[in-house]
Design an enzyme around this catalytic site. Structure first.
Site, PDB file in Angstrom:
ATOM      1  N   ASP A   1     -10.967   2.003  -3.457  1.00 45.69           N
ATOM      2  CA  ASP A   1     -11.580   1.664  -2.164  1.00 45.69           C
ATOM      3  C   ASP A   1     -13.094   1.689  -2.254  1.00 45.69           C
ATOM      4  O   ASP A   1     -13.772   1.359  -1.291  1.00 45.69           O
ATOM      5  CB  ASP A   1     -11.120   2.654  -1.082  1.00 45.69           C
ATOM      6  CG  ASP A   1      -9.740   2.290  -0.549  1.00 45.69           C
ATOM      7  OD1 ASP A   1      -9.319   1.141  -0.741  1.00 45.69           O
ATOM      8  OD2 ASP A   1      -9.084   3.159   0.050  1.00 45.69           O
TER       9      ASP A   1
ATOM     10  N   ASP B   1       0.821  -1.203   0.000  1.00 49.02           N
ATOM     11  CA  ASP B   1       0.000   0.000   0.000  1.00 49.02           C
ATOM     12  C   ASP B   1       0.862   1.263   0.000  1.00 49.02           C
ATOM     13  O   ASP B   1       2.078   1.208   0.282  1.00 49.02           O
ATOM     14  CB  ASP B   1      -0.918  -0.009   1.232  1.00 49.02           C
ATOM     15  CG  ASP B   1      -2.241   0.707   0.975  1.00 49.02           C
ATOM     16  OD1 ASP B   1      -2.288   1.530   0.049  1.00 49.02           O
ATOM     17  OD2 ASP B   1      -3.205   0.445   1.708  1.00 49.02           O
TER      18      ASP B   1
HETATM   19  C1  GLA Z   1      -5.899   2.002   2.312  1.00 49.47           C
HETATM   20  C2  GLA Z   1      -6.298   0.868   1.393  1.00 49.47           C
HETATM   21  C3  GLA Z   1      -7.309  -0.024   2.118  1.00 49.47           C
HETATM   22  C4  GLA Z   1      -6.717  -0.529   3.417  1.00 49.47           C
HETATM   23  C5  GLA Z   1      -6.262   0.654   4.274  1.00 49.47           C
HETATM   24  C6  GLA Z   1      -5.520   0.190   5.512  1.00 49.47           C
HETATM   25  O1  GLA Z   1      -6.941   2.892   2.493  1.00 49.47           O
HETATM   26  O2  GLA Z   1      -6.806   1.336   0.188  1.00 49.47           O
HETATM   27  O3  GLA Z   1      -7.688  -1.107   1.299  1.00 49.47           O
HETATM   28  O4  GLA Z   1      -5.644  -1.395   3.158  1.00 49.47           O
HETATM   29  O5  GLA Z   1      -5.402   1.514   3.547  1.00 49.47           O
HETATM   30  O6  GLA Z   1      -5.103   1.224   6.299  1.00 49.47           O
END
Ligand code: GLA
Length: 768
Positions: free
Chosen positions: A538, A470
């Site tokens: 997301d 991420d």
């Molecule tokens: C981001 C990602 C999510 C999740 C969060 C965790 O927002 O897009 O899918 O992994 O971080 O903090």
């Protein structure tokens, strides 16, 4: 196929030709990029003619050249071309340069050092240009790929003088098109709304698309599409452009007053500067170009194949991804080993193959404010560490994966206390935060080495099968002591990131890496060269996802698009939806679920079991089949597409609606690209939706904990079969006329499609 004859350079792909020449003055003129044409003795029938009244000229006794009017393969400051240029330099305060043709090579093993490259090049044409006054060598690279219409272009600049120069701009591709009536389509958005398709007429002057946040960004993806007016999904001329790069990018689209459009793309030159000393050579990333004379679908299709064959690589290329369960949306930071194992056990019973623990497993991470950088397990939540949890999950018969955000550092972290100098920051200003975190200075090789060792140790300890990589903020405070000019820092960051990814993905070739950047902020060809998929957004609410995925699919294949079923109502939109609709939308991607499977009602659990089983039967077709859009959620009343496998034995047709409409229009599910002579079975995927709402409400509330009792109970749930549409017909009928789908619910006689707002259906087509 590359042909060099009579000062003409001709690059052919199966359906296209790219043509330019060295003119008698030693300059490169672009002649043509479009549908394939055969080799000719000379191409004067296509070439530029002198004219256009007043204009700067460069001439000798036999040849007149109008740099500002003609189609130029490359253009330089001060030499009469006043449009946007591919290269801008400065030497002792002097920006002027003039490069003449010096020679060419055709090579088989071209690869750009330090940057991701497209693989399997058939051949690369290298054109050498030289400025003898400034002692600079400018090289142009053109590569072709077997059986594909995508070509890649890049450039490099070498300084042969003992005085340094500053590069202000070095783009990857310049393309002049001798037409100007175009529609430009771009993929723009923001967090949770990535890659919406926006279309507009190309106006006079310069349109600039790009990103300056350090990453390819969710604001503007590096993919752009230029269509001649009147182009449709399946007819007309169009050009696609993309970049194999994950950092700041730019696309210039310039319509000039001589009926020409210039397309340029590469590293964004705003805030870029690079000091090039004696004997140093700077390489730009590879641009990808594609032309289609058969409309958008053909262009998409060429790009999809190109990416699956030449960008995605290694163990996971063309391989089926395991069905994944990620607990993030249900658990966030609150979990313990017992809860995780309870979910994992149920996941195994339901048919899942991979269990992923997201954020919150490391350091003292109980919220967003701490511990990024401390990649060791939180023993309060996981008493036997990641090692213990990983073993227990593996013992259940599941693969195991973890979330990391390696490029980040929290102020409240052991890493920050030990190495404050690792932070990317300006020495004089307080560094900016985003989600309470700073970025590591990946321009500093020590930081990259540190990450290679720390992450390798953690991956080994967890015996990991999957890593979610991420990146939840963008670059700011772009200052590194490792840059000679601060305009270098953003690109040096990318070079550091690529070294890190290259080393880790080679060291752990079987780990399935998924790239994520607050959803889809880094969905680009650069990341796909290391990780076979990216988390697309997301936002997993099905109607929003139809839009996000249609935009993404324009440029990137299904296999690369991380798509999950999450809970309802959706956390981003608060819109409620049926689990079957969420599945129908998510199934085309690198697929999984993001919910607590121990909390589902019996009817949703039943649907989920059937969905996973159906997905497993069809996953190769879904991920790697040829995708054709038939109706756009942006420009039409509903979305529909089909995915067909190359041997024409099976296909899947998808339909996704906007709002329910009484007396809705008739929809014919047409599937081209089948075998006209064969007979096919057209069969709706059965969905568990019961319109006797009272009964559904009761079932929605029933949650049976024990799996055996659940299996006994579900026998009484009756799926809705009244609308299941099953037809046997000839390929030619399905291709030419299509199947008339049942009308939507709206009283009257059955059969009907029970489609609520944003409802979806999926049909499987199989050769009999
Ligand atoms: C981001 C990602 C999510 C999740 C969060 C965790 O927002 O897009 O899918 O992994 O971080 O903090």
């Amino acid at each position: 196929m590359i042909t060099v004859e009579n000062n003409y350079f001709k690059i052919d792909t199966p359906n296209t030709t790219y043509l330019f020449k060295v003119n008698p003055l030693g300059l490169l003129e672009h002649i043509y990029y479009g549908k394939y044409i055969p080799n000719e003795e000379d191409y004067s029938f296509l070439e530029e003619m002198p004219g256009f009244g007043y204009g700067i000229e460069k001439e000798d006794a036999s040849y007149h050249f109008h740099p500002n009017h003609s189609s130029n393969e490359v253009s330089f400051r001060g030499r009469g071309d006043n449009r946007e240029l591919i290269l801008e330099i400065e030497k002792d305060d002097d920006p002027e340069c003039e490069f003449f043709y010096k020679g060419y090579d055709i090579i088989n093993d071209f690869s750009i050092p330090g940057l991701p490259n497209a693989l399997n090049k058939e051949a690369t044409l290298v054109i050498h240009l030289y400025d003898s006054k400034k002692k600079l060598e400018f090289n142009l690279y053109y590569s072709t790929y077997k059986g594909n219409d995508v070509i890649t272009k890049s450039t490099s600049l070498k300084n042969n003088d003992n005085k340094p120069i500053t590069i202000r701009r070095i783009l990857s591709s310049q393309l002049d098109i001798a037409k100007d009536d175009f529609i430009l389509k771009t993929l723009d958005g923001l967090w949770a709304k990535e890659r919406y398709i926006h279309a507009r007429e190309v106006g006079y002057g310069v349109t600039k698309i790009g990103a300056q946040c350090g990453f390819s960004s969710s604001e503007h993806n590096p993919f752009i599409l230029l269509e001649e007016k009147g182009t449709t999904l399946n007819s007309g001329d169009c050009y696609g452009l993309n970049l194999i790069y994950s950092g700041n990018h730019v696309e210039y689209i310039e319509r000039s007053n001589v009926h020409k459009v210039r397309l340029l793309n590469g590293i964004n030159d705003s805030s870029f500067a690079w000091l090039l000393s004696e004997n140093e050579e700077f390489y730009s990333p590879e641009a990808t170009l594609c032309f289609s004379s058969k409309g958008e679908n053909e262009l998409t299709h060429q790009y999809h194949r190109f990416i699956n064959e030449n960008i995605v690589r290694g163990y996971w290329q063309n391989r089926d991804h395991p069905v994944l369960l990620n607990g993030w949306e249900a658990l966030t930071f609150t979990f313990n080993e017992e809860k995780l194992l309870k979910i994992a056990k149920r996941a195994k019973d339901l048919g899942f193959e991979l269990f992923v623990l997201d954020d919150g497993w490391f350091g003292k991470r109980n919220g967003e404010k701490s511990s990024l950088g401390d990649w060791f397990p939180n023993l309060e939540k996981l008493p036997e560490g990641i090692k213990g949890l990983s073993k227990k999950v593996h013992d259940l018969g599941l693969l195991f994966g973890l979330w990391y955000e390696p490029e980040m550092i929290s102020k409240d972290s052991d890493l920050f206390r030990k190495h404050p100098e690792f932070v990317l920051r300006h020495p004089d200003y307080e560094p900016l935060t985003m989600r309470f975190q700073y970025m590591l200075d990946l321009a500093n090789p020590t930081v990259v080495d540190y990450l290679i060792e720390t992450l390798s140790k953690s991956f080994n300890e967890g015996n990991l099968d999957y890593v979610k990589w991420d990146c939840n903020r963008v670059l700011s405070d772009c200052y590194s002591t490792y840059s000679k000019l601060q305009g270098e820092t953003a690109h040096r960051y990318m070079l550091g990131l690529y070294r890190l990814l290259d080393t880790l993905t080679k060291r752990f070739p079987k780990i399935l890496f998924e790239s994520c950047a607050s959803g889809g902020r880094r969905s680009d060809l650069g990341m796909l060269a290391y990780m076979p998929s990216f988390w697309c957004s997301d936002d997993t609410e099905p109607y929003e996802r139809m839009k996000i995925q249609e935009g993404t699919l324009l440029a990137y294949p299904q296999s690369t698009i991380g798509a999950h079923v999450s809970d309802s109502p959706n956390k981003q939109t608060l819109r409620s939806s049926e689990i079957e609709d969420r599945f129908n939308v998510a199934m085309i991607g690198a697929f999984g679920y993001e919910l607590d499977v121990t909390e589902l009602s019996d009817i949703d659990t039943l649907s989920l079991i059937e969905e996973i089983a159906w997905y497993k039967e069809n996953r190769h077709l879904l991920a790697y089949g040829d995708y054709y859009l038939t109706s756009s959620i942006f420009f039409d009343n509903y979305q529909s597409f089909y995915i067909v496998n190359p041997n024409k034995e099976e296909a899947i047709y998808f339909l996704g609606k906007k709002l329910f409409e009484f007396n809705s229009e008739t929809i014919f599910a047409k599937v081209a690209n089948l075998d006209p002579k064969e007979t096919y079975l057209f069969k709706e995927r059965r969905q568990n939706f019961d319109f006797y709402l009272e009964r559904k409400r009761k079932l929605d509330n029933r949650k049976t904990e024990d799996f055996e009792t659940f299996m006994a109970n579900i026998k009484e749930i009756k799926p809705l079969t009244s609308e299941e549409q099953i037809v046997t017909l000839k390929g030619e009928s399905l291709m030419n006329a299509g199947v008339r789908l049942y009308y939507e619910w709206g009283s009257g006689h059955l059969p009907k499609r029970i489609m609520t707002d944003f409802g979806t259906r999926v049909y499987k087509i199989t050769k009999c």
